[in-house]
Design a protein around this motif. Structure first.
Motif, PDB file in Angstrom:
ATOM      1  N   CYS A  92      43.299  35.850  34.660  1.00 28.50           N
ATOM      2  CA  CYS A  92      43.286  36.983  35.574  1.00 28.50           C
ATOM      3  C   CYS A  92      42.188  38.051  34.867  1.00 28.50           C
ATOM      4  CB  CYS A  92      44.698  37.496  35.932  1.00 28.50           C
ATOM      5  SG  CYS A  92      44.406  38.961  37.101  1.00 28.50           S
ATOM      6  N   CYS A 116      44.368  41.855  35.417  1.00 28.92           N
ATOM      7  CA  CYS A 116      45.357  42.282  34.352  1.00 28.92           C
ATOM      8  C   CYS A 116      45.370  41.538  33.034  1.00 28.92           C
ATOM      9  CB  CYS A 116      46.799  42.072  35.183  1.00 28.92           C
ATOM     10  SG  CYS A 116      47.250  40.325  35.267  1.00 28.92           S
ATOM     11  N   TRP A 135      46.239  38.418  32.429  1.00 33.01           N
ATOM     12  CA  TRP A 135      47.216  37.182  32.194  1.00 33.01           C
ATOM     13  C   TRP A 135      46.506  36.018  31.981  1.00 33.01           C
ATOM     14  CZ3 TRP A 135      46.777  32.891  35.417  1.00 33.01           C
ATOM     15  CH2 TRP A 135      47.913  31.916  35.310  1.00 33.01           C
ATOM     16  N   CYS A 158      47.323  35.367  40.923  1.00 32.57           N
ATOM     17  CA  CYS A 158      47.769  35.571  39.454  1.00 32.57           C
ATOM     18  C   CYS A 158      49.249  35.761  39.678  1.00 32.57           C
ATOM     19  CB  CYS A 158      47.159  37.071  38.890  1.00 32.57           C
ATOM     20  SG  CYS A 158      47.944  37.554  37.370  1.00 32.57           S
ATOM     21  N   SER A 211      51.104  37.253  37.687  1.00 34.06           N
ATOM     22  CA  SER A 211      51.751  38.775  37.112  1.00 34.06           C
ATOM     23  C   SER A 211      51.418  39.727  38.000  1.00 34.06           C
ATOM     24  CB  SER A 211      50.865  38.808  35.793  1.00 34.06           C
ATOM     25  OG  SER A 211      51.363  40.052  35.239  1.00 34.06           O
TER      26      SER A 211
END
Length: 742
Positions: free
Chosen positions: A445, A448, A450, A485, A487
């Motif tokens: 990602c 962030c 991830w 994502c 997350s």
């Protein structure tokens, strides 16, 4: 208490992971005379718990440690002739002892699947197609509306019968033969096995004239006794021609030759080359064959019909009627070590088998393993060097490309792209090497950070595009590519890094007028897929090969004049002490695919560490200088080949259980042999990938100055661990002379 039985008893090795043999009463339908005539190596079906197993008879005896009322009767003697002769039986039992494996499991490895399932070890006659009386009476032109049927009919009118292989050579599908069978014009008969050697000349084509360097090496081989030769030859130096001429000398003596190669993909091309040269039966043995094909080849070797046997690791256990020579090509390759179950090294066992048979062993490589080089330095092996390429071929020019700070185009430096384009325009072929399958080694990602990790392993999931999915190459877990994502719910998720799939697509976009051929485990899953992929390469048309280490081993591409290595740094910073050695071997093996014929070759190595001492040594001084450097490090750190290693591995769904088992194993081991400079212990430690397939993996490393003291320890320790209360709660294994520290 030993109970004596009034009748003979059968001591049998069964395919179970227990380090013991099993006693049985003879089958009820066999006479006492037949029992006493049974030879070791005979296959016998027995009851074991609630199942039936096929075991190998070790001996007939008169007493057992078990009370006679507890002994069960064997069910049947499958074949009165031994499936394994005494030589192979002894080799397997020695190997089981050395590699700390149950004897029954080692013996199973030496048997084709159908024999393990209880089929007799008897040669079948060959099924062939021939004309019926009605077919013989059919007039010429009777099937003119069906040209393929007419072609088959015409072929059978000129020769008495056709095999399935001959049908394929005539490009006649098997269903055409089935149609003629249904019409009553053709039928199938079985010919008795033909054990008579073919008449005529030994060779189909004349041997090549050896160079002076090749001749010097060839003349040193003694065919009348055991000796191990390291044929240490640069890629393209003509090692295969020496193999062929050494086999010719062996065949002249009426003996057989066994040749081991590292990859299934190499077997067909090696087979074809040997069949072109020799006018004698050549068979292949590898896991790409079906069970029936494998058994037939195995039996032909045992009967002496097959004079040359070519195969991968397990072909070492092929029975030979008249053994004359063993050859191992690319002896450094890690695939010669079995990584589960019976963890044997085919290369090392080949030395033991050749010694027992009193025949020569040739180990060939352009980049010999450090163990083999050390043995050559110590005088145990005779070192035969080939430093010049065969014919007019010259070694490729190797150029380092420093990619630090450079903007790469999907992993490719601009200089690499320009070199590939220039090479194609000149009518040549290029090879791009990247030892990572899939589209990209990770999914990230961008918002962030991830990363798509495997839920079952300590590993990233690989992105695949055809079909689109995430795939763990360690436990085989697969799942769909997420659109967002998990997350932060961002849609800004991107593939990270380069895989062979991605390289293939990029190269196809950059060079749309040329064919891009990807060779990796994914593209070569189906039978004969490797040969089909490489057919375009051998046609000589300009194209780009892109692939993994499958391309590095033994292939001869006459028109490949450029090799681009995308990531030359893999292995430099490996946590496995063998990493630098393997890096050097792999890079030079790949580089050796360039300029193998009369066209000059060039190699580009993209690296972020062009000034690293190992890279500098490899590129500017060669593999042997690198090997000497690593050997010096190994001597200082007391690692193989200067000490002997064993790994005790344990894995469990609960990390603490695996650790507790190894802690207690270490206590048991130290009670047998306390730590000293001659024998030391390290661990328990987590494996390099601690969690794999939902199991936590730990290991205990045992290092010894002498092989004998290590073997004495392991023999006692294995028996104690089998009886240990925790042994049933973990998966554990002993790996002697491990090649993978993972």
């Amino acid at each position: 208490m030993t109970a004596t039985s009034p009748t003979a008893l059968l001591e049998i090795a069964l395919p179970v992971p227990l380090r013991r043999h099993f006693d049985y009463l003879p089958p009820v339908d066999i006479s006492p005379e037949q029992i006493t005539n049974l030879l070791p190596g005979v296959l016998i079906r027995v009851p074991f718990g609630r199942q039936e197993l096929v075991g190998v008879l070790l001996r007939v005896k008169t007493a057992s440690e078990q009370p006679s009322h507890k002994l069960r009767a064997a069910l049947a003697v499958i074949d009165t002739e031994p499936a394994l002769d005494q030589e192979l039986l002894d080799l397997c039992l020695w190997a089981a002892d050395y590699y700390q494996c149950a004897a029954g499991e080692a013996l199973q490895t030496a048997l084709p699947v159908l024999l393990r399932q209880g089929e007799p070890a008897q040669l079948r006659g060959e099924a062939v197609f021939t004309l019926t009386t009605e077919g013989k009476g059919l007039p010429v032109g009777g099937l003119k509306r069906a040209p393929k049927q007419a072609a088959l009919l015409a072929a059978l009118q000129t020769q008495p019968h056709l095999t399935r292989a001959q049908l394929e050579q005539l490009d006649i599908p098997r269903n055409i033969a089935t149609t003629l069978i249904d019409k009553g014009l053709v039928h199938i008969i079985t010919l008795a096995p033909d054990c008579t050697p073919p008449t005529g000349p030994l060779l189909r084509e004349t041997s090549l004239t050896l160079s002076e360097e090749q001749q010097v090496a060839f003349d040193q081989i003694d065919y009348n006794r055991f000796k191990t030769y390291l044929l240490d030859g640069a890629t393209g130096s003509g090692k295969t021609e020496i193999y062929l001429q050494a086999i010719e000398e062996t065949l002249k003596k009426g003996k057989q030759a066994l040749v081991l190669v590292p990859e299934i993909g190499l077997t067909p091309q090696t087979l074809q080359r040997f069949q072109r040269r020799f006018n004698l039966p050549v068979v292949a043995l590898h896991s790409g064959l079906n069970d029936r094909e494998r058994l037939d080849a195995w039996l032909q070797a045992r009967a002496g019909i097959a004079r040359i046997i070519i195969g991968t690791r397990s072909a070492l256990f092929t029975p030979l009627k008249a053994p004359g020579i063993i050859i191992i090509d690319e002896e450094h390759d890690g695939s010669f070590k079995q990584q589960d179950g019976f963890r044997y090294s085919a290369r090392d066992l080949a030395a033991m088998r050749a010694h027992r048979l009193n025949i020569p062993l040739i180990l060939g490589s352009a980049t010999p393993s450090l163990e083999t080089l050390h043995n050559a330095h110590q005088g145990r092996y005779q070192h035969l060097r080939l430093q010049a390429r065969a014919g007019k071929a010259k070694p490729p020019e190797i150029q380092l490309l420093d990619i630090r700070g450079e903007i790469l185009h999907e992993g490719f430096a601009q200089a690499s792209i320009e070199a590939i384009g220039d090479n194609l325009r000149k009518g040549n072929q290029a090879l791009v090497f990247l030892n990572r399958r899939g589209y990209a080694p990770a999914l990230e990602c961008h918002d962030c950070g991830w990363l798509a990790n495997c839920n079952h392993c300590d590993a990233r999931m690989t992105v695949h595009q055809t079909p689109r999915h995430l795939h763990c190459h360690h436990c085989d877990h697969q799942r769909a590519l997420p659109k967002r994502c998990p997350s932060c719910n961002s849609s800004n998720i991107r593939p990270l890094g380069q895989g062979t799939e991605r390289s293939e697509l990029v190269l196809q976009e950059l060079f749309p007028d040329y064919k891009v051929i990807r060779v990796d485990r994914d593209s070569t899953r189906n039978k004969n897929s490797m040969q089909k992929l490489l057919a375009d390469v051998h046609s000589g048309e300009p194209c780009i090969l892109v692939g993994t280490q499958m391309l590095a081993k033994g292939h001869h591409f006459e028109d490949v004049t450029l090799v681009v290595i995308i990531d030359a740094d893999a292995g430099l910073f490996s946590t496995d002490f063998r990493g630098p050695e393997r890096m050097g071997q792999l890079l030079l093996q790949v580089a050796g695919r360039a300029g193998r014929a009369e066209k000059p070759g060039r190699v580009l190595l993209q690296s972020n560490h062009t000034d690293h001492p190992l890279v500098q040594t490899l590129v500017y001084q060669g593999y042997h200088a690198l090997a000497e450097l690593i050997l010096q490090e190994r001597h200082i750190t007391q690692l193989p080949p200067f000490r002997h290693l064993a790994l005790l591995r344990a894995e469990s769904k609960h990390a603490q259980v695996a650790v507790a088992f190894l802690q207690q194993a270490r206590q048991l081991a130290e009670a047998i042999q306390p730590p000293s400079p001659l024998l030391s212990y390290l661990g328990p430690l987590p494996a390099m990938m601690e969690k794999r397939g939902d199991r936590y993996r730990y290991q205990l490393q045992i290092s010894a100055a002498q092989r004998k003291s290590l073997q004495l320890l392991l023999g006692q320790l294995a028996l104690q661990l089998e009886a240990h209360p925790l042994a049933s709660k973990v998966r554990w294994s002993l790996d002697v002379d491990p090649q993978e520290m993972a």
